[in-house]
Design a protein around this motif. Sequence first.
Motif, PDB file in Angstrom:
ATOM      1  N   GLN A 230       0.803  -1.162  -0.046  1.00 59.69           N
ATOM      2  CA  GLN A 230       0.089  -0.246  -0.013  1.00 59.69           C
ATOM      3  C   GLN A 230       0.672   1.230   0.018  1.00 59.69           C
ATOM      4  O   GLN A 230       1.889   1.166   0.342  1.00 59.69           O
ATOM      5  N   ILE A 231       0.051   2.281  -0.244  1.00 63.27           N
ATOM      6  CA  ILE A 231       0.730   3.739  -0.241  1.00 63.27           C
ATOM      7  C   ILE A 231      -0.160   4.349   0.569  1.00 63.27           C
ATOM      8  O   ILE A 231      -1.373   4.363   0.209  1.00 63.27           O
ATOM      9  N   ALA A 232       0.163   5.462   1.082  1.00 59.65           N
ATOM     10  CA  ALA A 232      -0.725   6.348   2.095  1.00 59.65           C
ATOM     11  C   ALA A 232       0.015   7.479   1.935  1.00 59.65           C
ATOM     12  O   ALA A 232       1.036   7.852   1.769  1.00 59.65           O
ATOM     13  N   PHE A 233      -1.156   8.694   1.719  1.00 60.17           N
ATOM     14  CA  PHE A 233      -0.774  10.068   1.611  1.00 60.17           C
ATOM     15  C   PHE A 233      -1.560  10.851   2.804  1.00 60.17           C
ATOM     16  O   PHE A 233      -2.757  10.646   2.770  1.00 60.17           O
ATOM     17  N   GLU A 234      -0.755  11.434   3.644  1.00 60.92           N
ATOM     18  CA  GLU A 234      -1.357  11.954   4.706  1.00 60.92           C
ATOM     19  C   GLU A 234      -1.226  13.465   4.327  1.00 60.92           C
ATOM     20  O   GLU A 234      -0.019  14.115   4.453  1.00 60.92           O
ATOM     21  N   LEU A 235      -2.350  14.402   4.502  1.00 62.02           N
ATOM     22  CA  LEU A 235      -1.903  15.921   4.096  1.00 62.02           C
ATOM     23  C   LEU A 235      -3.331  16.483   4.857  1.00 62.02           C
ATOM     24  O   LEU A 235      -4.430  15.902   5.052  1.00 62.02           O
ATOM     25  N   ASN A 236      -3.020  17.672   5.634  1.00 63.70           N
ATOM     26  CA  ASN A 236      -3.883  18.236   6.393  1.00 63.70           C
ATOM     27  C   ASN A 236      -4.715  17.306   7.078  1.00 63.70           C
ATOM     28  O   ASN A 236      -3.930  16.733   7.819  1.00 63.70           O
ATOM     29  N   GLN A 237      -5.974  17.254   7.038  1.00 62.19           N
ATOM     30  CA  GLN A 237      -6.658  16.596   7.953  1.00 62.19           C
ATOM     31  C   GLN A 237      -7.200  15.101   7.124  1.00 62.19           C
ATOM     32  O   GLN A 237      -8.014  14.332   7.746  1.00 62.19           O
ATOM     33  N   SER A 238      -6.587  15.031   5.973  1.00 53.02           N
ATOM     34  CA  SER A 238      -7.147  13.680   5.141  1.00 53.02           C
ATOM     35  C   SER A 238      -6.067  12.564   5.083  1.00 53.02           C
ATOM     36  O   SER A 238      -4.967  12.986   5.224  1.00 53.02           O
ATOM     37  N   LEU A 239      -6.458  11.511   4.912  1.00 56.22           N
ATOM     38  CA  LEU A 239      -5.885  10.533   4.714  1.00 56.22           C
ATOM     39  C   LEU A 239      -6.212   9.604   3.488  1.00 56.22           C
ATOM     40  O   LEU A 239      -7.369   9.224   3.237  1.00 56.22           O
ATOM     41  N   LEU A 240      -5.312   9.188   2.402  1.00 56.39           N
ATOM     42  CA  LEU A 240      -5.608   8.336   1.339  1.00 56.39           C
ATOM     43  C   LEU A 240      -4.743   7.056   1.291  1.00 56.39           C
ATOM     44  O   LEU A 240      -3.731   7.365   1.465  1.00 56.39           O
ATOM     45  N   VAL A 241      -5.480   6.091   1.448  1.00 60.41           N
ATOM     46  CA  VAL A 241      -4.626   4.758   1.402  1.00 60.41           C
ATOM     47  C   VAL A 241      -5.039   4.225   0.231  1.00 60.41           C
ATOM     48  O   VAL A 241      -6.122   3.859  -0.045  1.00 60.41           O
ATOM     49  N   SER A 242      -4.071   3.564  -0.472  1.00 61.60           N
ATOM     50  CA  SER A 242      -4.331   2.946  -1.677  1.00 61.60           C
ATOM     51  C   SER A 242      -3.661   1.842  -1.934  1.00 61.60           C
ATOM     52  O   SER A 242      -2.382   1.520  -1.514  1.00 61.60           O
ATOM     53  N   LYS A 243      -4.082   0.385  -2.774  1.00 63.56           N
ATOM     54  CA  LYS A 243      -3.334  -0.383  -2.913  1.00 63.56           C
ATOM     55  C   LYS A 243      -2.409  -0.029  -4.067  1.00 63.56           C
ATOM     56  O   LYS A 243      -2.760   0.735  -4.849  1.00 63.56           O
ATOM     57  N   LEU A 244      -1.320  -0.753  -4.151  1.00 62.05           N
ATOM     58  CA  LEU A 244      -0.275  -0.444  -5.341  1.00 62.05           C
ATOM     59  C   LEU A 244      -0.602  -1.392  -6.366  1.00 62.05           C
ATOM     60  O   LEU A 244      -1.029  -2.613  -6.134  1.00 62.05           O
ATOM     61  N   ILE A 245      -0.299  -0.923  -7.822  1.00 66.57           N
ATOM     62  CA  ILE A 245      -0.237  -1.844  -8.921  1.00 66.57           C
ATOM     63  C   ILE A 245       0.834  -2.822  -8.696  1.00 66.57           C
ATOM     64  O   ILE A 245       2.220  -2.206  -8.773  1.00 66.57           O
ATOM     65  N   GLU A 246       0.888  -4.150  -8.557  1.00 65.85           N
ATOM     66  CA  GLU A 246       1.993  -5.139  -8.593  1.00 65.85           C
ATOM     67  C   GLU A 246       2.389  -5.327  -9.932  1.00 65.85           C
ATOM     68  O   GLU A 246       1.610  -5.602 -10.741  1.00 65.85           O
ATOM     69  N   GLY A 247       3.467  -5.292 -10.102  1.00 64.94           N
ATOM     70  CA  GLY A 247       4.062  -5.673 -11.374  1.00 64.94           C
ATOM     71  C   GLY A 247       5.258  -4.783 -11.937  1.00 64.94           C
ATOM     72  O   GLY A 247       5.741  -3.913 -11.094  1.00 64.94           O
ATOM     73  N   ASN A 248       5.953  -5.158 -12.961  1.00 60.40           N
ATOM     74  CA  ASN A 248       7.292  -4.490 -13.330  1.00 60.40           C
ATOM     75  C   ASN A 248       6.920  -3.507 -14.414  1.00 60.40           C
ATOM     76  O   ASN A 248       6.383  -3.615 -15.220  1.00 60.40           O
TER      77      ASN A 248
END
Lengths: 374, 683
Positions: A230-248
Amino acid sequence: MKFRISKEKLLEGLQQVQNVVSSRATLPVLSNVLIEAESSGLRFTTTDLDIVVSGRIAVTEEPDGPLEIMETGSVTLPARRLAAIVRELPASEVTVTVDSENTAAIRCGNSFFKILGLPAEDFPPPPKFEDVKEFILTQKTLRDALKKTAYAISTDETRYVLNGIYCQFKENKMTLVATDGRRLAMTEAEVEFPESNEAAVIVPTKAVSELQRLLKDDQGQLVIRIGARQIAFELNQSLLVSKLIEGNYPNFRQVIPGAANERVTLEREAFLQAAQRVSLLAPDKSNSVKLHFTKDNIEITANSADIGEARESIAVKYNGPNMAIAFNPEYLVAPFRNLDADEIFLDLIDEVSPGVIKIASPFLYVLMPMRVSQ
Amino acid sequence: MRFMAIIQVLSDLLASQVAAGEVVERPASVVKELVENSLDARAATISVLARRGGSALLRVVDDGMGMDREDAVACLQRHATSKIRTSGDLAAIITKGFRGEALPSIASVSKFTLSTRQAGALTGTRVTVEGGTVTEVCDAGDAPGTQVEVRQLFYNMPARRKFLRSEDTEFSHIEQQVRVQALAHPEVGFRLTRDDRCLFHLPPGGQLLERIAGLAGAELTERLLEITDMERGPVRVSGFIGEAGLLRSTRSLQFTFLNRRPVESPVFTQALRGGYGEALPRGQSPVVFLRVEIDPAAVDVNVHPAKREVRFRHGLAVQGALTEILQETLRRGRAFRTTVSLAVPDRLPGSGDGADAGSTAGGRPPTPVSGGHHLGGSPGPSPSQEAFENGSRPLAGAELDPDLNRRSAPSGRPMTTPVPVPRWQPPAVQPALIPVEGEHVSPGGNGAGGASSAGPHPENAAAPCNGTAQGGVPAPPPPDASDAVAVEGKVPEFRVTSLLGGQYVVMESAEGLVLMDHRAAWERVLFEEALDRASRQGTGSQALLTPLTVPLSPREFDFLKPWMPALRRMGLGVEEFGPNTVMVDSLPPFWKSDGETPALLSALLDDLRHAGDRAPARRLDEESIAAAVARQAARRQAPQSVEQAEELVRRLLACGMPYCCPVGRPTIIQLSFQELARKFGRI
């Protein structure tokens, strides 16, 4: 659970997260927004199982602040319906009371709504992060970088590794790449991080567009956390967590052409408008616009056997041999539309080799020409 | 004695009745024989009246040359004919009849009256026959010409009478018969009356296209391609054929004439199959009005008394020539479509033509069945019509003799005069007189039908024509402003309402419910784009950043090799890349599924191989490659949203032939409100 909140704040909180909710959710609870009332604030969370977006409204010190938590608790309520209701509420202050049956009572002025919700326990738990690498950068850096590249993301589901932006953190640089196999956009930005943090991941399209929505504030900081999946982006009061695309991700460096033979400097706005005008005669996606280079002049032309033709000349500094190169109009104007530099350089080798668009800052757009039968 | 009585020569009466069994099968066959006699007598106008499906009364009145008393009596003898004299004549028959069997046969099974007067004669003759016996011959004062009344057909043959079907059925056969003759002889006026209702009245002196419009509806004519006197080998062909995709589930709109004689022949059927090729799905029939002329000596019409069958001396040559002509015309139809759409100005029927059209349309009856109106569409009263009513011979016989003059006066003259068939009409609907069957596969007919019922607003009417009008216009484009109705860029008013089952797009039009097969539509769009790309500059092939390599089996590789240049022209940049491997370095702009390109290639190879197997004689040409590319590409398109569907509809309707996919499957079908109402039991 009970809270009082200003209509604007509630709407803002809901709108920030409601986009993730799919209209055809596989589980009923995925259509809902999770609302958690803590003594310090109110949190809204939605997910489609690939992405989790959550926003928070904090309780302020002043006595008549926009939010007052009377009773803590949590519930999930239908996200879109709730947002639609709140948008239409008559007064500026809303009181929400949720009973033990997960039914929310919404009072506002003379209006009263009773909404059936689902228990908060049904809501998917937040993903767990392991081996997290953390990066701190300004929101502006990421926002600009996304804008310069996101339009080149492939929509071809058969090559899913291209359905996102490749983010590489290496040698104190963040490199973002997007391509659909016909053009490639790449940008770089300086970001400081320890060498042990080097990483490269593919962030899916949907996360990119949600992120662009959240990245409004130019000033603030942003924390990126990259886990194994996963990747998470945290900014201000918000949070976004997303799965990553697996592959090359394909080796994009090899498609970047070496030295160019010719370089023309284009005035972004003027060229964009001219190209867009001419493209009106190439409305069909299969058509091309042609750039004819002659001494100190580019003529942009398009013709369609069914409609007619268009041409427009632009004075430039050009000393090279006469040549004509055809591009898909959509691919040609995209970087011009998304960059904000005034001067844009177009590097060319010959009529059949890729063109490269550059600006003064680290950015590169490789564009394959169209072969037009003669 | 007992040897003598066994074999006897049949009496004339009995022989006639036996012959009647072959010639006179049902009332419609009487009509056929009588109308043909009238045509042979150079009539300018022929009226047919039938009561109770023809079993009570059949009356055929013409203004032909008539007969004197001697002939009038003689013609009722068996094997009495004016049409041939020597067996040499029999070898090259140019008249309809020749056997001399029809009249006595009919007279032998009915109560029969023949009244006739020659134009110059003072008095005419009336012969009354009952069951084959002449009962009265007297003077009569009729208009010049011949009138035959056949009452109580089969009154003396109860067995035959029992076999007659319902009145409606019998009448529909009569109607079909008159219609066929009317199409074969547009220069002759026809009127058909059932009981006391005039079903149609087609003025004399018309052109074939007007006839078709009058009989099958003006909308249909917009989708016809003209064949202007094409000569190929032994045949000479003129007429109109439906563009590819204009199909019916029955052969009710398939008219083939050989030397002006309506005939059916396996030779024609085969030629149609071959000509339309893949545009003709199983169980469907094209719409054709085909006039084939051939040296009368090269064909034997004396096969069957009803002369519906013919034998060709060189059947294969005729079939081959016909096939070629059909193919050429269909191909030209496509080409013409694409060019005309360029030239079409944003103009509705001009003042002159508009007035013309308006007056014609205005003269139309609001309902199809009211007597005495000109359905053929020529404005104003026709001179010969008046002449007929005044009882004088309208035009010199030679000018009208269809058979003697057919060489010098080619039947399908190029339409240089504006067709007085209005492209758009006031809301007064003119339903086709020919029952239009197979509506579910006739989007064009229906789409164009919008032209008549979409409303009084010309633009409304123009819109649905967009797809059809251009294709249907006869090839040398008439300098007719009505053509301009096919305004380029106007999208017919199809409103996409939803997607159905991931495969269909549900739309509504002014006419009713419209369904579009998503995949077939894509095939059509991509097919035309691929052909475009191959033929014209300005479109191209999008080069790839990194070429794809596709391994093939040696067999596939060998098969593909010769087709690489054609594929490249269509935007698929395939090149050899080592043994049994190809490299794809550019793709058509619509193809975005890079990952499936290898699958595309192998499916393409399968398609091409099959195409080769199916029709070894047919050249595997760019068209089949384009069709294969489109087929494979379309398989990977699925409707995602209403907006995308709308875009597809727009692109489909911009196609040269939007109504079927490259192999002839329909892309759009329509259920009219009327049909829906019928299904819901409201009609």
